[in-house]
Design an enzyme around this catalytic site. Sequence first.
Site, PDB file in Angstrom:
ATOM      1  N   HIS A  60      45.180 -39.959 -71.179  1.00  0.00           N
ATOM      2  CA  HIS A  60      46.436 -39.698 -71.901  1.00  0.00           C
ATOM      3  C   HIS A  60      47.509 -40.689 -71.463  1.00  0.00           C
ATOM      4  O   HIS A  60      48.349 -41.096 -72.266  1.00  0.00           O
ATOM      5  CB  HIS A  60      46.931 -38.274 -71.628  1.00  0.00           C
ATOM      6  N   ASP A  97      36.467 -34.168 -67.735  1.00  0.00           N
ATOM      7  CA  ASP A  97      37.338 -33.981 -68.887  1.00  0.00           C
ATOM      8  C   ASP A  97      37.807 -35.348 -69.387  1.00  0.00           C
ATOM      9  O   ASP A  97      38.371 -36.125 -68.632  1.00  0.00           O
ATOM     10  CB  ASP A  97      38.542 -33.112 -68.499  1.00  0.00           C
ATOM     11  N   THR A 152      39.601 -25.932 -69.512  1.00  0.00           N
ATOM     12  CA  THR A 152      38.157 -26.058 -69.283  1.00  0.00           C
ATOM     13  C   THR A 152      37.609 -24.946 -68.389  1.00  0.00           C
ATOM     14  O   THR A 152      36.692 -24.221 -68.810  1.00  0.00           O
ATOM     15  CB  THR A 152      37.812 -27.452 -68.730  1.00  0.00           C
ATOM     16  N   SER A 203      40.501 -29.592 -75.157  1.00  0.00           N
ATOM     17  CA  SER A 203      39.652 -29.109 -74.061  1.00  0.00           C
ATOM     18  C   SER A 203      39.328 -27.623 -74.197  1.00  0.00           C
ATOM     19  O   SER A 203      38.302 -27.174 -73.670  1.00  0.00           O
ATOM     20  CB  SER A 203      40.332 -29.347 -72.711  1.00  0.00           C
TER      21      SER A 203
HETATM   22 ZN   LIG Z   1      43.372 -33.963 -72.895  1.00  0.00          ZN
END
Ligand SMILES: [Zn+2]
Length: 322
Positions: free
Chosen positions: A221, A4, A98, A45
Amino acid sequence: MIGDGMGVSQVYAGMTANKGSLYLEKSQFVGLSKTYSADRYITDSAAGGTAIATGTKTNNGAIGVDPDGNPVKSILEYAAENGLSTGVVASCAITHATPASFVAHQPKRGMQEEIAVDFLNSDITLFIGGGKRYFNDRSDSVDLLPKLAEKGFQLAFTMDEVKELTEGRLAALVADEHQASYPERGEFLPESVMAAINLLKGNEKGFFLMVEGSQIDWAGHANDTEATVNEMLDFDRAIKVAFDYADQDPNTLVVITADHETGGMALTGGDLSTGEVEGTFATTGHSSVMVPVFAYGAGSEAFAGIYENTDILAKLLSLYGF
Ligand SMILES: [Zn+2]
């Protein structure tokens, strides 16, 4: 296998920290996937996972449904329908966007209690991740754990319990919410991939397994280069487990990609001899750039080229012969 938030910079940050190489370099074919969603230039996501799982571009935030809210079938569901064993493994809550995209059908990713019910009602063989609270500490006071047991799932709450099992269905919920970041969570991800393969491989028709390296995204992030490297190397060790199995069973295909890039990461310095790497970030959100697709084993040549994230499903369906 989905890293991810794993763009090329995240891959090369891991490669640099590892002094020049990663296990994933063994991949024979590499492609690039376009990740935009149905309603946004930059995907999240949920829409990214849904595109990979179902071959449908949807709106950001949507899980396993099209932009009008209609459920769309995932590769995991196709596999289960065709008699294969199926599983998902994630280094975060299993109800997170996800893994949920492969199993659940809900209009909003935040509906994690509803997503947990979708896991209960699915035909999935096994899941290993966090998110126990969405099963047993719910706003409707219903405890889904005994219901999972009624459906034939063996329950596990620690990796030691997971490793004891050799067959059957498995619901492994190893954290109330999310697992810790690496290295605090230990070898959860590679060990879970090994345990999942051991439980799934007995089906002579084969299996489908989705593995998410969930927290590469969170490191992006947080604009945290060290965390990016830690999560990337952890994901790469999970990749090695899958490649080792593919070497034993030449009918196995391993596909490694991302749902999107996170952080607009750039590498502005580094040293391959010391493993030092310097990252900078353009955003604390996601970015729009194409993400890599690495493929290893049977049918891997299908993943060369530049294509939509939604094309991954068609490639998998045709290779499986569904
Ligand atoms: Zn994210």
